[in-house]
Design a protein around this motif. Structure first.
Motif, PDB file in Angstrom:
ATOM      1  N   PRO A 431       0.818  -1.212   0.000  1.00 33.66           N
ATOM      2  CA  PRO A 431       0.000   0.000   0.000  1.00 33.66           C
ATOM      3  C   PRO A 431       0.855   1.265   0.000  1.00 33.66           C
ATOM      4  N   LEU A 432       0.348   2.299  -0.640  1.00 32.59           N
ATOM      5  CA  LEU A 432       1.058   3.573  -0.710  1.00 32.59           C
ATOM      6  C   LEU A 432       1.331   4.135   0.678  1.00 32.59           C
ATOM      7  N   ASN A 433       2.337   4.970   0.751  1.00 36.19           N
ATOM      8  CA  ASN A 433       2.658   5.710   1.970  1.00 36.19           C
ATOM      9  C   ASN A 433       1.418   6.475   2.441  1.00 36.19           C
ATOM     10  N   PRO A 434       0.986   6.277   3.683  1.00 37.34           N
ATOM     11  CA  PRO A 434      -0.194   6.995   4.180  1.00 37.34           C
ATOM     12  C   PRO A 434      -0.062   8.506   4.122  1.00 37.34           C
ATOM     13  N   ASP A 435       1.159   9.021   4.096  1.00 39.62           N
ATOM     14  CA  ASP A 435       1.349  10.476   4.036  1.00 39.62           C
ATOM     15  C   ASP A 435       0.720  11.077   2.787  1.00 39.62           C
ATOM     16  N   PHE A 436       0.642  10.300   1.699  1.00 34.36           N
ATOM     17  CA  PHE A 436      -0.013  10.810   0.493  1.00 34.36           C
ATOM     18  C   PHE A 436      -1.483  11.098   0.774  1.00 34.36           C
ATOM     19  N   PHE A 437      -2.115  10.214   1.528  1.00 32.64           N
ATOM     20  CA  PHE A 437      -3.531  10.404   1.834  1.00 32.64           C
ATOM     21  C   PHE A 437      -3.738  11.526   2.850  1.00 32.64           C
ATOM     22  N   LYS A 438      -2.753  11.735   3.692  1.00 29.78           N
ATOM     23  CA  LYS A 438      -2.833  12.870   4.604  1.00 29.78           C
ATOM     24  C   LYS A 438      -2.878  14.184   3.826  1.00 29.78           C
ATOM     25  N   LYS A 439      -2.073  14.283   2.777  1.00 31.18           N
ATOM     26  CA  LYS A 439      -2.066  15.496   1.944  1.00 31.18           C
ATOM     27  C   LYS A 439      -3.412  15.692   1.253  1.00 31.18           C
ATOM     28  N   VAL A 440      -3.982  14.599   0.747  1.00 31.74           N
ATOM     29  CA  VAL A 440      -5.279  14.692   0.083  1.00 31.74           C
ATOM     30  C   VAL A 440      -6.352  15.080   1.085  1.00 31.74           C
ATOM     31  N   ARG A 441      -6.305  14.479   2.273  1.00 28.43           N
ATOM     32  CA  ARG A 441      -7.291  14.803   3.311  1.00 28.43           C
ATOM     33  C   ARG A 441      -7.210  16.276   3.710  1.00 28.43           C
ATOM     34  N   GLU A 442      -6.018  16.795   3.865  1.00 29.41           N
ATOM     35  CA  GLU A 442      -5.856  18.205   4.233  1.00 29.41           C
ATOM     36  C   GLU A 442      -6.376  19.136   3.141  1.00 29.41           C
ATOM     37  N   LYS A 443      -6.254  18.707   1.893  1.00 24.13           N
ATOM     38  CA  LYS A 443      -6.769  19.507   0.775  1.00 24.13           C
ATOM     39  C   LYS A 443      -8.283  19.431   0.694  1.00 24.13           C
ATOM     40  N   PHE A 444      -8.844  18.245   0.966  1.00 26.07           N
ATOM     41  CA  PHE A 444     -10.286  18.031   0.861  1.00 26.07           C
ATOM     42  C   PHE A 444     -10.815  17.432   2.160  1.00 26.07           C
ATOM     43  N   PRO A 445     -11.101  18.254   3.156  1.00 31.88           N
ATOM     44  CA  PRO A 445     -11.591  17.717   4.435  1.00 31.88           C
ATOM     45  C   PRO A 445     -13.034  17.215   4.374  1.00 31.88           C
ATOM     46  N   ASP A 446     -13.741  17.509   3.265  1.00 29.11           N
ATOM     47  CA  ASP A 446     -15.165  17.204   3.188  1.00 29.11           C
ATOM     48  C   ASP A 446     -15.494  16.106   2.180  1.00 29.11           C
ATOM     49  N   VAL A 447     -14.520  15.227   1.867  1.00 29.95           N
ATOM     50  CA  VAL A 447     -14.806  14.108   0.971  1.00 29.95           C
ATOM     51  C   VAL A 447     -14.529  12.803   1.702  1.00 29.95           C
ATOM     52  N   LEU A 448     -15.093  11.730   1.161  1.00 30.23           N
ATOM     53  CA  LEU A 448     -14.840  10.400   1.706  1.00 30.23           C
ATOM     54  C   LEU A 448     -13.860   9.697   0.775  1.00 30.23           C
ATOM     55  N   LEU A 449     -12.689   9.371   1.295  1.00 27.23           N
ATOM     56  CA  LEU A 449     -11.655   8.672   0.545  1.00 27.23           C
ATOM     57  C   LEU A 449     -11.717   7.191   0.908  1.00 27.23           C
ATOM     58  N   ILE A 450     -11.874   6.323  -0.082  1.00 25.44           N
ATOM     59  CA  ILE A 450     -12.107   4.893   0.160  1.00 25.44           C
ATOM     60  C   ILE A 450     -11.037   4.090  -0.573  1.00 25.44           C
ATOM     61  N   PRO A 451      -9.843   3.943  -0.013  1.00 28.25           N
ATOM     62  CA  PRO A 451      -8.787   3.197  -0.696  1.00 28.25           C
ATOM     63  C   PRO A 451      -9.045   1.697  -0.677  1.00 28.25           C
ATOM     64  N   GLU A 452      -8.634   1.040  -1.760  1.00 28.75           N
ATOM     65  CA  GLU A 452      -8.818  -0.410  -1.871  1.00 28.75           C
ATOM     66  C   GLU A 452      -7.967  -1.165  -0.854  1.00 28.75           C
ATOM     67  N   HIS A 453      -6.746  -0.692  -0.603  1.00 30.31           N
ATOM     68  CA  HIS A 453      -5.825  -1.338   0.323  1.00 30.31           C
ATOM     69  C   HIS A 453      -5.498  -0.361   1.451  1.00 30.31           C
ATOM     70  N   GLU A 454      -5.088  -0.903   2.606  1.00 28.32           N
ATOM     71  CA  GLU A 454      -4.875  -0.006   3.739  1.00 28.32           C
ATOM     72  C   GLU A 454      -3.778  -0.496   4.667  1.00 28.32           C
ATOM     73  N   ARG A 455      -3.315   0.435   5.474  1.00 34.14           N
ATOM     74  CA  ARG A 455      -2.490   0.167   6.634  1.00 34.14           C
ATOM     75  C   ARG A 455      -3.129   0.905   7.805  1.00 34.14           C
ATOM     76  N   THR A 456      -2.616   0.690   8.996  1.00 35.95           N
ATOM     77  CA  THR A 456      -3.260   1.273  10.177  1.00 35.95           C
ATOM     78  C   THR A 456      -3.439   2.783  10.047  1.00 35.95           C
ATOM     79  N   MET A 457      -2.385   3.489   9.615  1.00 27.78           N
ATOM     80  CA  MET A 457      -2.449   4.951   9.583  1.00 27.78           C
ATOM     81  C   MET A 457      -3.422   5.477   8.536  1.00 27.78           C
ATOM     82  N   TYR A 458      -3.809   4.630   7.574  1.00 28.35           N
ATOM     83  CA  TYR A 458      -4.804   5.051   6.591  1.00 28.35           C
ATOM     84  C   TYR A 458      -6.095   5.509   7.270  1.00 28.35           C
TER      85      TYR A 458
END
Length: 544
Positions: A431-458
């Motif tokens: 799975p991708l580095n969770p930090d990538f999703f942190k950047k996306v979350r900070e850009k879009f706090p009002d969307v639901l991100l549903i990744p196919e694969h995960e790690r704990t920090m996801y």
């Protein structure tokens, strides 16, 4: 290079110096030249060097970088080692590196403070060390044969657990700022009974998923120190309490960043379905009867539009009946190519990939928005490359930037706020580095991100996907120890257990819904009895 050279244990004649620490169940004997001479818990011996049970410190491999940037991977070459009984400290010099392992017992926990001092002229990038080798006498209940178990505080807290018959052993790296690996590696030819306590920033032989972010990059003359703890506990001890500090520290360093109070179900919609044969009249394999790819043929576009709008109307009726919060459409670009290429996941390319759909898709999404539903699509964190009549999905250096660009497009054009993220993996398959999703979350706090694969920090930034038919109905307990708020989007299609009665399946759905999970159901037809059970489960779980 032989295995013998790779694993240098330096077995010498042991000179035993008495030194016993007793606690509730953990007993340790120390002695020169190795330090830990004997270790037992509740009279079960895991280390006894006189009986050849377990093994002492082993230094395995080293990675060095010289001033010109040349990298060398070396097997360890030990020139000196010693034991200080007063300090309870083992020291060793290898490849011009000084290692110190300080042992300290507190009740049923053994703390090992590991200190590396770089006395070489090169930068120490990685090292592989086994402070102890433990003989459990049997394979731990939760460990699969030949599978290594390790963590590094990067994508989740570094906590590894071994379940034994009468006790559990928890191995931690409690300082969540230290990204060095810690875990258990099965010793060869021991039938799953013996495991090395492994720690380091250099991959062990055969390791396929090494994360270079664990490398310490220790300059000449510098010192790096961290700790590993072995916590022995009774079977009835709550593991969340045993490692509570590590879990809470990890969450403090990586806080939960979003809110999504609406936990009503979401409908899954598919506009096309790949088949093995090339369909010249319908190359995107739209599921609508009579649909075809004829972007210059007005009559065919009208036919496709009528079929698409009929599909939308039927789906809206089902979504309303299910009291759904919204829908996700997986394949607005069609499925012209075989799996795993079928989901293009690039909404900005719809005009190029599926021009016949590009001209009518806006009205499709508008129907759902006007009916009061959230809208969503499937996207991928990669780049699509066209090669004649074929495509390739290529990994990009900054998946976060790619996701942000695609989400921005879909939000602006169709008002999308639900995003299934397909194939969120590195070239290695991890799975991708969770930090990538942190950047996306900070850009879009009002969307639901549903990744196919995960790690704990996801779970701090996303709502990972899983499937009921694969046995998943809850977020795993170890993730919940870190993030009690964590929830998932669970695809319930084909998920009912036919061996269970309807009441039992309903109870499973109720418990999952109470935990905050969102059900993803088939939104284009009335899937019974599943849809009925979902409605009933949600109503019971969220009754006021």
């Amino acid at each position: 290079m032989s295995k013998k050279m790779f694993k240098i244990h330096l077995f010498l004649c042991l000179v035993f110096v008495p030194g016993v620490l007793l606690s509730q169940g953990l007993s340790l004997n120390y002695g020169a030249p190795w330090g830990v001479h004997q270790l037992s818990y509740n009279n079960i011996e895991l280390v006894n060097l006189n009986k050849h049970i377990g093994a002492p410190v082993a230094i395995e491999a080293v990675k060095l970088i010289n001033k010109k940037g040349k990298i060398t991977d070396q097997w360890s070459y030990v020139t000196k080692h010693d034991w200080n009984d007063e300090k309870r400290e083992f020291t060793s010099v290898f490849n011009n590196i000084l290692l110190a392992c300080n042992f300290k017992q507190l009740a049923d926990t053994l703390f090992i403070q590991i200190t590396l001092t770089n006395t070489s002229a090169d930068t120490l990038s990685g090292v592989s060390i086994c402070p102890l080798t433990l003989n459990f006498g049997k394979k731990p209940d939760n460990i699969q044969p030949y599978n290594p178990y390790y963590s590094n505080n990067i994508a989740g807290p570094s906590v590894i657990i071994a379940y034994l018959d009468t006790y559990n052993l928890m191995i931690e790296n409690p300082d969540v700022t230290k990204k060095i690996y810690t875990g258990l590696l099965e010793e060869n030819n021991t039938n799953g009974t013996t495991y090395r306590l492994w720690t380091g920033s250099h991959p062990f032989t055969g390791m396929q998923d090494f994360d270079s972010r664990s490398e310490i990059k220790l300059a000449p003359g510098r010192v790096y120190s961290y700790s590993v703890s072995l916590k022995f506990c009774k079977k009835d001890k709550l593991l969340s309490q045993v490692a509570s500090k590590t879990y809470s520290n990890f969450k403090k360093a990586n806080p939960f960043l979003f809110k999504w109070p609406d936990r009503r179900p979401v409908g899954a919609l598919f506009l096309s379905s790949y088949n093995q044969n090339k369909n010249v009249a319908n190359p995107r394999n739209w599921v609508f009867q009579g649909s075809s790819n004829a972007p210059t043929n007005t009559e065919h576009i009208k036919e496709l539009k009528a079929s698409l709008m009929s599909y939308a109307d039927k789906s809206i009726s089902i979504l309303k009946d299910m009291d759904a919060q919204g829908m996700i459409t997986w394949d607005i670009e069609g499925q012209e190519f075989p799996h795993p290429l079928s989901y293009i996941g690039s909404p900005e390319l719809i005009g190029k990939v599926a021009p016949e759909m590009n001209s009518i898709i806006d009205e499709y999404f508008a129907k759902f928005r006007n009916a009061g539903f959230k809208t969503g699509i499937c996207i991928r964190p990669d780049s699509v490359v066209f090669k004649g009549g074929w495509i390739d999905h290529l990994f990009v250096k900054d998946p976060a930037a790619t996701l942000i660009r695609k989400i921005s497009y879909a939000r602006k054009r169709w008002g999308c706020t639900l995003f299934y993220i397909d194939s969120n993996v590195e070239p290695s398959g991890n799975p991708l580095n969770p930090d990538f999703f942190k950047k996306v979350r900070e850009k879009f706090p009002d969307v639901l991100l549903i990744p196919e694969h995960e790690r704990t920090m996801y779970f701090a930034y996303t709502t990972p996907y899983d499937e009921m038919r694969m046995g998943t109905t809850e977020v795993n307990m170890f993730t919940k120890y870190v993030y009690p708020e964590a929830f998932m989007v669970i695809n319930v299609a084909e998920g009912l257990n036919n061996k269970k009665k309807e009441a039992e399946n309903l109870e499973t759905l109720i418990n999952s819904s109470k935990s905050g999970n969102i059900f993803l159901f088939s939104g284009w037809y009335n899937d019974q009895p599943m849809n009925g059970l979902i409605k009933k489960a949600y109503k019971i779980a969220h009754a006021k």
